[in-house]
Each structure stands twice: as C-alpha cells, then as structure tokens.
Enzyme design. Structure first.
Site, PDB file in Angstrom:
ATOM      1  N   ALA A   1       4.407 -70.341  16.784  1.00  0.00           N
ATOM      2  CA  ALA A   1       4.997 -69.739  15.571  1.00  0.00           C
ATOM      3  C   ALA A   1       5.396 -70.838  14.568  1.00  0.00           C
ATOM      4  CB  ALA A   1       6.157 -68.826  15.941  1.00  0.00           C
TER       5      ALA A   1
ATOM      6  N   GLY B   1      -2.283 -58.472   5.231  1.00  0.00           N
ATOM      7  CA  GLY B   1      -1.387 -58.188   6.357  1.00  0.00           C
ATOM      8  C   GLY B   1       0.041 -58.098   5.867  1.00  0.00           C
TER       9      GLY B   1
ATOM     10  N   VAL C   1       0.005 -71.744  16.798  1.00  0.00           N
ATOM     11  CA  VAL C   1       0.559 -72.137  18.105  1.00  0.00           C
ATOM     12  C   VAL C   1       2.059 -72.379  17.954  1.00  0.00           C
ATOM     13  CG1 VAL C   1       0.460 -73.819  19.992  1.00  0.00           C
ATOM     14  CG2 VAL C   1      -1.624 -73.252  18.747  1.00  0.00           C
TER      15      VAL C   1
ATOM     16  N   GLU D   1      -0.579 -73.830  11.006  1.00  0.00           N
ATOM     17  CA  GLU D   1       0.430 -74.324  11.958  1.00  0.00           C
ATOM     18  C   GLU D   1       0.960 -73.204  12.855  1.00  0.00           C
ATOM     19  OE1 GLU D   1       1.891 -77.714  12.546  1.00  0.00           O
ATOM     20  OE2 GLU D   1       2.228 -76.395  14.247  1.00  0.00           O
TER      21      GLU D   1
ATOM     22  N   VAL E   1       4.972 -60.277  10.080  1.00  0.00           N
ATOM     23  CA  VAL E   1       4.926 -61.618   9.476  1.00  0.00           C
ATOM     24  C   VAL E   1       4.737 -61.523   7.961  1.00  0.00           C
ATOM     25  CG1 VAL E   1       3.639 -63.801   9.421  1.00  0.00           C
ATOM     26  CG2 VAL E   1       4.049 -62.658  11.607  1.00  0.00           C
TER      27      VAL E   1
ATOM     28  N   GLY F   1       8.936 -57.382  17.559  1.00  0.00           N
ATOM     29  CA  GLY F   1       7.886 -58.056  16.775  1.00  0.00           C
ATOM     30  C   GLY F   1       7.365 -59.326  17.432  1.00  0.00           C
TER      31      GLY F   1
ATOM     32  N   LYS G   1      -4.392 -70.199  22.168  1.00  0.00           N
ATOM     33  CA  LYS G   1      -3.545 -71.336  21.761  1.00  0.00           C
ATOM     34  C   LYS G   1      -4.007 -72.627  22.442  1.00  0.00           C
ATOM     35  CE  LYS G   1       0.436 -68.450  20.765  1.00  0.00           C
ATOM     36  NZ  LYS G   1       1.548 -67.699  21.339  1.00  0.00           N
TER      37      LYS G   1
ATOM     38  N   GLU H   1       1.581 -59.223  20.111  1.00  0.00           N
ATOM     39  CA  GLU H   1       0.489 -58.929  19.191  1.00  0.00           C
ATOM     40  C   GLU H   1       0.498 -57.420  18.927  1.00  0.00           C
ATOM     41  OE1 GLU H   1      -1.647 -61.351  17.797  1.00  0.00           O
ATOM     42  OE2 GLU H   1       0.009 -62.472  18.629  1.00  0.00           O
TER      43      GLU H   1
END
Ligand code: NAD
Ligand code: HSE
Length: 358
Positions: A149, A10, A147, A144, A14, A203, A221, A206
């Site tokens: 960010a 990816g 949920v 982490e 991110v 950004g 979440k 999703e």
C-alpha cells in the site's frame, strides 16, 4: 505553477479517498510544491463524469446525477478537445481488462500511476512492451502502492538495485487483508468467514476476496518485487498455497462464494486448534534471489517473533542484502486500507510532477 490533469479510473475505496485527499491538500500542494492537481475526469466500470476545471467537494453527488455511460474513446476525445497539459491516468481499479488500455493511453499522451497490480504481473512480453512504449513516448509509470500500500517498499528495493546493492532474500507478511484476518482470527473466538467479511468491509481485501485468499495477490507482489530486481519470472511460476476450497474457486461466481463462505470455517478452526499455545498463523511470502524461488504459504510463527507479533492490517517486509548481512532492513506498517493507499498514489503523483518540465 505546474499543473497535472488526472483522469481517475476507479472510484471505490482507493479512488474516492484519493479525490478527497487531493481536494483537501489543494492549497498545501500549491504553496509547498508549486503544484496544482486537477481531476477533470472520473470514471468507474460503467459511468464517467467530466468536470472541466476540477472536481468539487460535491463530486459524489455530481457523479451520481451527471455521470453517463461511457467508452474509453469518449474520455480520449474529451481530453484532446480540452487540450489538457500533463495528463495522468490513475488506475484505481482491480481490473484485468482495464490494463488492455495502458498502451493506448500512453500513446495518447498519458503518464500512468497505478494501484492496480495487473499490468506488472502480466506476461514478461507485456511488461517489456509497456516499458518500451513508455520510453518511446517519453512517459512515466509509477506504482509504489502495488506492494505494501503506502509503504515505500518498491522505492527502497529500486534504490538498492540501482546502487548495485545485492538483495538476497525478502520475507514477510505481504498482505494487509490476510494480516488482519489471521491476527484477528488467532486472537478472537470468531468464525473465519466472519473475520473475512469484516476485512472486506474495512476495505482491506480485493474486490473479490478470493484474489487475496488464493494467494494470487501476494504472488503478484512477489513477482513485482522480483522483476524490480531483474528476475525473469511469470506469475504461474510462483509457488502458491491456495486457501480457497476448490468448489468456491474462480470457476464459481463471487456471489456463490459469498453465499457459501462459511464452508471455510471448519478447516481454519482445525488449523487453529493445532497451534501450540505460543503460536499463531501467519500468511507469509518469500522471495529467494539466489534460487529464484517465489513462495506464498501459511506458516506457524511464535507469538513473540517479528511476524507473529504483527497487529491490525500490518505488513512487514524483511529485506536481506549483502551489506546489511544477517540483519534485514525491515519496512513495517499498514499494508492495506483506503487512506494509506490513496496517500501512496498521491505521493506517486507528486513524484511524477517532479519529473516533468516546468
Ligand atoms: N484497498 C487497499 O487497501 C489497496 C491497497 C493497495 C492497492 N490496492 C489496489 O487498488 C485497486 C483498487 O482497490 P479498491 O479497494 O479501491 O477496490 P474497489 O472495489 O473499492 O474499487 C474498484 C473501482 O474500480 C472500478 N472499476 C472496475 N473495473 C473498471 C474498469 N474497467 N474501468 C474503470 N473502472 C473500473 C469499480 O467500478 C470501482 O469503482 C486494486 O487494484 C487494489 O489491488 C488496494
Ligand atoms: N488486498 C491487498 C490490498 C493491498 O494491495 C492486501 O490485502 O494486501
């Protein structure tokens, strides 16, 4: 010096921020943490790029010029051939299918750090099997950023759970994108679809914004937090208010949704017009540990209330526990965004390194 070799899946919002942050933090990590983070492999849904020692500041151009179509097996063969120590697969995709690879990756010697929430919200059977495979292969899985960010939500809950502090309820705005959307929509005279597009461009959403609008992302979440606390639930058991009109839902294409998203505008305008002067709309998630109910819905909140006064893309998690009584522990701050999320992933990588022998 401890060395970690990262295979990054990816390279979107991110993933690309993460590469940048790791390259920038290189000297700091060596000096402060005695840690070298190397990224010999980066890949997106179609293309992989191998760089034997580490990515360079020119990685984006290198990826475009030297990247090639790949299968996961090509990556596995390459890292085995290079005999890299301390391998970590970072999942910065939003892919359901990519998660099919987790068990193979663990068996092939990878630890996993994921921003992707899918693995933790599949069936309980998969959730348990993954953990069993991790234990058997002596590997770690950190997530982490699933949920809130970069906010330390999962770690805080896990600490409560480990120390036998009873968490009774969690309530809040769990979605950074929907926080941004409703904060902006309630304040400004703009069409809902226009604000939604802006949230995607920033950004926050999703890759398919319907995953946010349908409530599925927040549902995930809630389930992730519930499972951290030992709740045995499945995603389909979360009670979710879906904000996507039926004709634009998952059975129609993303392209069709993007073309017709103005169809959302009238309903949301009507909802806004029903508000009293001192009210705003908020997208709220609630987890009740006593009843086991997980719920995602829109709520009318007073502008002056804790949730009503949220700004930007802020999330807020109110965690009620036995010892803290009526005053919840509150974790609040940006709940979406590439930079904060990548920083959370980088923090997970550092925590993972601490767990590994020198
Ligand atoms: N953006 C945020 O604020 C945020 C915050 C917390 C968590 N997350 C999570 O981080 C993940 C990435 O979000 P993003 O905003 O960077 O998305 P993005 O759409 O910008 O990037 C996704 C990347 O994944 C790649 N990809 C898709 N399927 C793949 C596959 N099968 N194999 C390899 N690569 C694949 C795409 O090519 C793309 O490079 C999501 O799971 C999201 O839920 C995002
Ligand atoms: N789309 C997600 C990203 C963070 O998980 C949100 O809006 O909260």
């Amino acid at each position: 010096m401890k060395k970690i070799h990262i295979v990054l899946f990816g390279t979107g919002n991110v993933g690309s921020s993460l590469i940048q942050q790791i390259l920038t933090a290189g000297e700091h990590l060596k000096e402060q943490e005695g840690l070298e983070l190397k990224i010999p492999v980066i890949a997106n849904s179609t293309t992989a790029f191998f760089q034997k020692h580490n990515q360079k500041p020119s990685w984006e151009t290198d990826f475009k010029v030297f990247g090639f179509p790949y299968q996961l097996q090509d990556v596995l063969d390459y890292v085995r051939e290079q005999e890299y120590e301390n391998l970590v697969a970072v999942d910065a995709t939003a892919s359901e299918e990519f998660v099919d690879n987790y068990l193979t990756l663990v068996k092939e010697g990878f630890h996993i750090v994921a921003a992707n929430k899918v693995a933790n919200t599949r069936s309980s059977a998969f959730y348990e099997e993954l953990r069993k495979t991790l234990r058997k292969n002596n590997k770690f899985f950190l997530y982490e950023t699933n949920v809130g960010a970069g906010l330390p939500v999962i770690e805080t809950l896990r600490n409560f759970h480990r120390s036998h502090e009873e968490v009774t309820r969690i309530r809040g705005v769990f979605s950074g994108s929907l926080s941004y959307i409703f904060n902006t929509f309630c304040e400004e005279e703009r069409a809902f679809s226009e604000v939604l597009s802006e949230a995607s461009e920033k950004g926050f959403t999703e890759p398919d914004p319907r995953v946010d609008l349908s409530g599925k992302d927040v549902g995930r979440k809630l389930l992730i937090l519930g499972r951290e606390l030992g709740l045995k639930k499945e995603l389909h058991e979360v009670v979710i208010q879906d904000l996507v009109p039926r004709h634009l839902n998952g059975s129609s294409s993303l392209e069709n949704f993007q073309k017709k998203k103005k169809d959302l505008d009238l309903d949301f305008l009507q909802l806004k017009n029903q508000l009293k002067q001192d009210e705003v709309i908020r997208h709220v998630g609630e987890l009740d540990m006593k009843t086991g109910k997980l719920e995602v819905k829109l709520s009318r909140e007073k502008k002056t209330s804790a949730l009503g006064s949220l700004q930007h893309a802020d999330s807020s998690f109110e965690i009620f526990t036995k010892s803290y009584g009526e005053q919840p522990v509150v974790i609040k701050g940006a709940g979406a965004g590439a930079a904060v999320t990548a920083r959370g992933v980088l923090t997970d990588l550092i925590k993972l390194a601490e767990k590994l022998p020198s």
